[in-house]
Design a protein around this motif. Structure first.
Motif: not given
Lengths: 446, 264
Positions: A92, A338-339, A363, A393, A395, A423, A426-427, A429-430
């Motif tokens: 990235g 990873l896209a 998708a 989500e 926080e 996802n 993805h959460w 990872k965040l």
């Protein structure tokens, strides 16, 4: 019937390996230009030791390791250094990379195994040779192998596990390597075993690769290698995860936040083992690797032996990639890969596959969580993904940390099984990103 | 004596003892309170937005009375509130400098060029960890509306994936500034001049931009060199500027600032 090993949790995605599992490894010709990132591993990036305009040979050191947890990088072609600067990296960010123009002469440095007979050499010498060859974990994480092979003296290693599970759907690179270089692979295992002075040694292979199991078993029997045991694993994702493999074979559990060496285990990937053999026996540094190029948008899928630094669009072209129908190009397997946003990124030491997904793959739309608990059952490390994702989500990173978000290895089992197609990874990872940032801030305050 | 009388007498005695204790406590443990705190609190809007830097209106009122802050403590209350507080405190009225949130990107996702399409969670912070968002421009708004969700006063509405900030509603609390992962929302003074100065990207619509300086038309002023965020521009006094392609991130800063507009 032999025992079939496995772990708790996990999912069963379609294997989709039939495209490439019977195709022999083809040698991909060295491209006109390679881009070699100075950071292809976990740890400090390498420091460049060549200048713009220098002529380099195949296998020549381009970057010295930047610390203990670091690894050198080597040239994969002979030619002149075009530039040294930031370049798009598959992970990235822009990473300092060395661009080399191939002069097509393919001149190599003199590969000399500094060690004549590894059986008589000291483990330290072997580890040094492996470090100098730039060997890193080729399964995906890229942890420098010499670090794994030098455990602290208070953590004795008694079990060596070779990871031949290759549980990611579509990928067949390790499978083919085990079939085509079985002898070298087994010798690599013996070298690793000697270095670690491990009492027991296991090779774990998923049962969807019966030909590899058969070939290795017969080789082990012929050579009367009683000290290596082959374990057939139930084909389940993520069987090839380090912690899952240890759990399946030994029954031991890596503690939260710990490493396999804390419980006396070391896990090495098949590709890494073969690279160790090349480094020790032939003195060849890690400058090429096997990459599976596959997926619905690829006309002729292949297993290719590719020079590190080859831009991936060269590989896709060679495999009659259908530009029109492609939806996504993924580096790695479909579960953890990873896209990519750019097809000019180079192949690096950890690139095990390229997957081109076409427009027939939809998708997915995300729906609200229905609290069904599928993700909890699928999580191989017993986390509660649905709840952690909600905390993130909203926080509430502190609560996410309390619920052990940092133990998540991002295997993607929860997101795969989720009927609402949330996802979750993805959460996660965040959340990990934020928890790491707050921990770093706390450490800085101290 | 009947049980009824005993009970009444007993309760009366108990009540008087309790009363004496309470009166004594009120006398000896009394904390002197400034009546002005209550009055200032009543004058404040009471939405506890935190934009003043204190944790809510009560803390702000206490700070005013302690003398830590002036009558202009409340950013959202404007002249009305500061006049009221000044009257209570019998001080000279000082109006707070009103600040509003300002988005430094003017192209929505349909207008601007993008590198890839994203279909992860619709949250800018999540999108940011994947290659820093989809737009080609390094400072481009990701456009998932995380600031809209964060705004406590509904001053932000998403229009074509770009937040539109209503200056009349914005209280300048800075929550959107804090949450924006791209750091492209800024608090600026609410004056037309300041607003004009910051607007970025009149250029991101244009195709085929080379990011090159026209060497003949360049007036050699060096403004681009001084303002380039990544030091990609080479310039010496008396010589035309030159952009190093490898370093350029395409942020349009030089184009925006170039006086003769010869960068294209």
């Amino acid at each position: 019937m032999p025992r079939r090993y496995t772990f708790n949790g996990g999912v069963h995605p379609p294997h989709s390996k039939s495209r490439t599992e019977r195709l022999p490894i083809e040698v991909f010709p060295a491209p006109k230009k390679v881009i070699i990132p100075l950071s292809q591993h976990i740890g400090a990036p390498a420091k460049p030791v060549v200048k713009r305009g220098d002529r380099v040979l195949v296998g020549q050191v381009l970057g010295e390791p930047g610390g203990f947890v670091s690894s050198p990088v080597h040239s994969s072609v002979s030619g002149s250094v075009l530039s040294i600067g930031p370049y798009a990296h598959p992970m990235g960010r822009q990473i300092v990379s060395i661009e080399i123009e191939n002069d097509e002469k393919n001149e190599t440095i003199a590969f000399t195994a500094s060690i004549k007979a590894w059986r008589d050499a000291a483990p330290q010498e072997l580890v040094q040779q492996i470090q100098a060859a730039g060997v890193v974990g080729m399964g995906g994480a890229g942890f420098p192998t010499h670090v794994k092979l030098s455990p602290p003296s208070n953590k004795p290693i008694d079990i060596l596990i070779i990871n031949g599970a290759e549980c990611e759907p579509f990928l067949t690179a390790d499978h083919l390597l085990m079939l085509e270089r079985t002898g070298d692979f087994i010798e690599g295992v013996l070298i690793l075993k000697k270095i670690l002075n491990a009492k027991k040694c296991f090779i774990g292979i998923e049962e969807n690769k019966p030909d590899a199991v058969k070939k290795i078993t017969s080789l082990l029997n012929d050579a009367r290698l009683r000290e290596i045991r082959l374990c057939t694993l139930i084909a389940k994702y993520p069987q090839g995860g380090e912690k899952q493999l240890i759990r399946a074979i030994t029954g031991r559990e890596v503690p939260s936040g710990g490493l396999p060496m804390d419980i006396g285990c070391v896990v090495q990937n098949v590709g890494t083992t073969v690279a160790v053999f090349d480094a020790v026996n032939r003195g060849i540094p890690l400058y090429e690797r096997v990459v599976t190029v596959t997926g619905p948008a690829v006309g002729s899928p292949k297993n290719l032996l590719v020079r590190i630094g080859t831009p991936i669009n060269f590989l896709l072209e060679a495999c009659s990639f259908n530009q029109k129908s492609v939806r996504k190009i993924i580096m790695g397997g479909p579960m953890m890969g990873l896209a990519l946003s750019d097809v000019n990124v180079p192949v690096i030491k950890t690139t095990s596959g390229l997957l081109a997904v076409d427009t027939t793959t939809p998708a997915l739309r995300t729906y609200p969580c229905i609290n069904c608990g599928h993700c909890i059952r699928a999580c191989p490390i017993n986390l509660v993904p649905s709840r952690i994702a909600k905390y993130i989500e909203k926080e509430n990173y502190q609560a996410a940390e309390e619920w052990n978000v940092m133990d998540c290895m991002e295997c993607g089992s929860c997101a795969y099984i989720c009927p609402a197609k949330i996802n979750l990874v993805h959460w996660m990872k965040l959340g990990k990103y934020h928890v790491q940032a707050s921990r770093a801030a706390a450490a800085a305050r101290k | 004596m009947t049980p009824l009388v005993t009970t009444v007498l007993f309760m009366a005695a108990l009540g008087s003892i309790a009363a004496i204790v309470l009166i004594a406590a009120a006398r000896f443990f009394a904390v002197p309170a400034d009546p002005r705190v209550e009055a200032v609190l009543a004058a404040l809007p009471g939405v506890n937005c935190g934009a003043c830097g204190y944790s809510g209106c009560a803390a702000a009122a206490a700070a005013v009375v302690r003398g830590e802050s002036g009558p202009g403590v409340c950013l959202i209350g404007k002249a009305e509130v500061s006049a009221a507080i000044a009257k209570i405190m019998q001080q000279q009225e000082t109006a707070a400098k009103r600040k509003i949130a300002y988005l430094c990107c003017s192209r929505n996702t349909a207008d601007a060029k993008s590198r890839f399409s994203y279909n992860g969670p619709a949250d800018c912070r999540a999108a940011m960890i994947l290659y820093g968002g989809g737009k080609t421009c390094a400072g481009g708004c990701i456009g998932h509306g995380t600031c809209e969700t964060a705004c406590p006063v509904d001053a932000i509405t998403m229009k074509n994936n770009l937040p539109v900030i209503d200056p009349a509603r914005c209280t300048g609390c800075g929550l959107c500034v804090k949450i924006c992962p791209k750091n492209i929302i800024a608090l600026i003074e609410d004056t037309p001049a300041a607003v004009d100065k910051k607007r970025c990207a009149e250029y991101c619509m244009q195709d085929n931009l080379q990011f090159e300086v026209d060497q003949e038309k360049c007036i050699k002023c060096g403004i681009c060199f001084k303002n380039c965020p990544v030091d990609a521009i080479v310039w010496e006094k008396g010589r035309p500027a030159f952009i190093e392609k490898e370093k350029c991130i395409g942020c349009y800063t030089c184009m925006r600032l170039c006086p003769p507009k010869v960068i294209g």
